[in-house]
Design a protein around this motif. Structure first.
Motif, mmCIF file in Angstrom:
data_model
loop_
_atom_site.group_PDB
_atom_site.id
_atom_site.type_symbol
_atom_site.label_atom_id
_atom_site.label_comp_id
_atom_site.label_asym_id
_atom_site.label_seq_id
_atom_site.Cartn_x
_atom_site.Cartn_y
_atom_site.Cartn_z
ATOM 1 N N ILE A 93 93.035 0.347 128.357
ATOM 2 C CA ILE A 93 92.128 -0.704 128.834
ATOM 3 C C ILE A 93 92.438 -2.018 128.118
ATOM 4 N N ASP A 94 93.690 -2.396 128.114
ATOM 5 C CA ASP A 94 94.054 -3.637 127.456
ATOM 6 C C ASP A 94 94.799 -4.576 128.393
ATOM 7 N N LEU A 95 94.851 -5.828 127.991
ATOM 8 C CA LEU A 95 95.566 -6.852 128.741
ATOM 9 C C LEU A 95 97.048 -6.756 128.449
ATOM 10 N N ILE A 96 97.856 -6.992 129.451
ATOM 11 C CA ILE A 96 99.308 -6.996 129.321
ATOM 12 C C ILE A 96 99.801 -8.372 129.746
ATOM 13 N N ASN A 118 88.817 -4.550 128.780
ATOM 14 C CA ASN A 118 89.282 -5.882 129.163
ATOM 15 C C ASN A 118 90.009 -5.856 130.489
ATOM 16 N N GLU A 119 89.770 -6.855 131.293
ATOM 17 C CA GLU A 119 90.556 -7.076 132.500
ATOM 18 C C GLU A 119 90.841 -8.562 132.592
ATOM 19 N N THR A 137 85.355 -8.881 129.627
ATOM 20 C CA THR A 137 85.348 -7.897 128.549
ATOM 21 C C THR A 137 83.963 -7.288 128.400
ATOM 22 N N THR A 138 83.934 -6.064 127.905
ATOM 23 C CA THR A 138 82.659 -5.426 127.548
ATOM 24 C C THR A 138 82.471 -5.440 126.043
ATOM 25 N N MET A 139 83.229 -6.316 125.355
ATOM 26 C CA MET A 139 83.113 -6.439 123.903
ATOM 27 C C MET A 139 81.647 -6.540 123.516
ATOM 28 N N ASN A 140 81.278 -5.895 122.450
ATOM 29 C CA ASN A 140 79.882 -5.839 122.009
ATOM 30 C C ASN A 140 79.488 -7.151 121.341
ATOM 31 N N TRP A 141 79.018 -8.102 122.132
ATOM 32 C CA TRP A 141 78.591 -9.397 121.623
ATOM 33 C C TRP A 141 77.123 -9.332 121.202
ATOM 34 N N ASN A 142 76.727 -10.247 120.362
ATOM 35 C CA ASN A 142 75.321 -10.404 120.015
ATOM 36 C C ASN A 142 74.702 -11.334 121.051
#
Length: 168
Positions: A93-96, A118-119, A137-142
């Motif tokens: 699930i990473d960017l290339i 990530n897409e 991204t689904t990065m866990n942000w505050n």
């Protein structure tokens, strides 16, 4: 910009689409997407002349896994006449990000490690010769400063001219 469909007779041009295909400086076309291979889909780049005849193609199966998908999402022609492709791999699930020369030969490639799921959707070359990527991204942000309660966010990535990550 174009899309395509494949028939028994070859490639049939059918409609325009987002950033998956562009007209090139030699009046041909180049597109990216995916190619069916051994039960999975591999990242694919196809270069044609102005009549749609294949000039070259490039296929890549990231991580050597024949059960996951690798997808080209956006392609640009660079200032030196080559091409940079933005894609993603289902395996990690990473960017290339990869650079092909004008003949379709790999010059460099990089992947940005997962910071969530990530897409990448769009890619542009910047004035300094680097690249800017817009995605998700689904990065866990505050989310306390926005009042949002979770989910994904817009992803903005800057790389240098060799695909090295500068900032996210």
């Amino acid at each position: 910009r174009m899309g395509y469909a494949e028939s028994n007779d070859g490639i049939v041009w059918i409609r325009k689409d987002e950033d998956i295909g562009i007209e090139t400086s030699d009046n041909g076309y180049v597109m990216t997407g995916l190619y069916k291979s051994y039960g999975s889909w591999d990242l694919w780049v196809l270069k044609t002349d102005k009549s749609g005849n294949e000039v070259w193609d490039y296929k890549k199966d990231y991580y050597g896994n024949q059960t996951t998908n690798d997808v080209g999402r956006s392609i640009i022609q660079t200032n030196d006449g080559g091409f940079v492709v933005l894609g993603w791999s289902q395996e990690q699930i990473d960017l290339i990000l990869l650079k092909l020369n004008v003949n379709g030969e790999l010059e460099w490639e990089d992947s940005f490690p997962p910071i969530g799921m990530n897409e990448g959707y769009s890619l542009k070359q910047t004035q300094d010769g680097g690249f800017i990527i817009v995605g998700y991204t689904t990065m866990n942000w505050n989310y306390s400063d926005t009042g949002c309660g979770g989910g994904g966010r817009t992803l903005l990535v800057k790389s240098d001219g060799n695909g090295n990550l500068i900032w996210v």
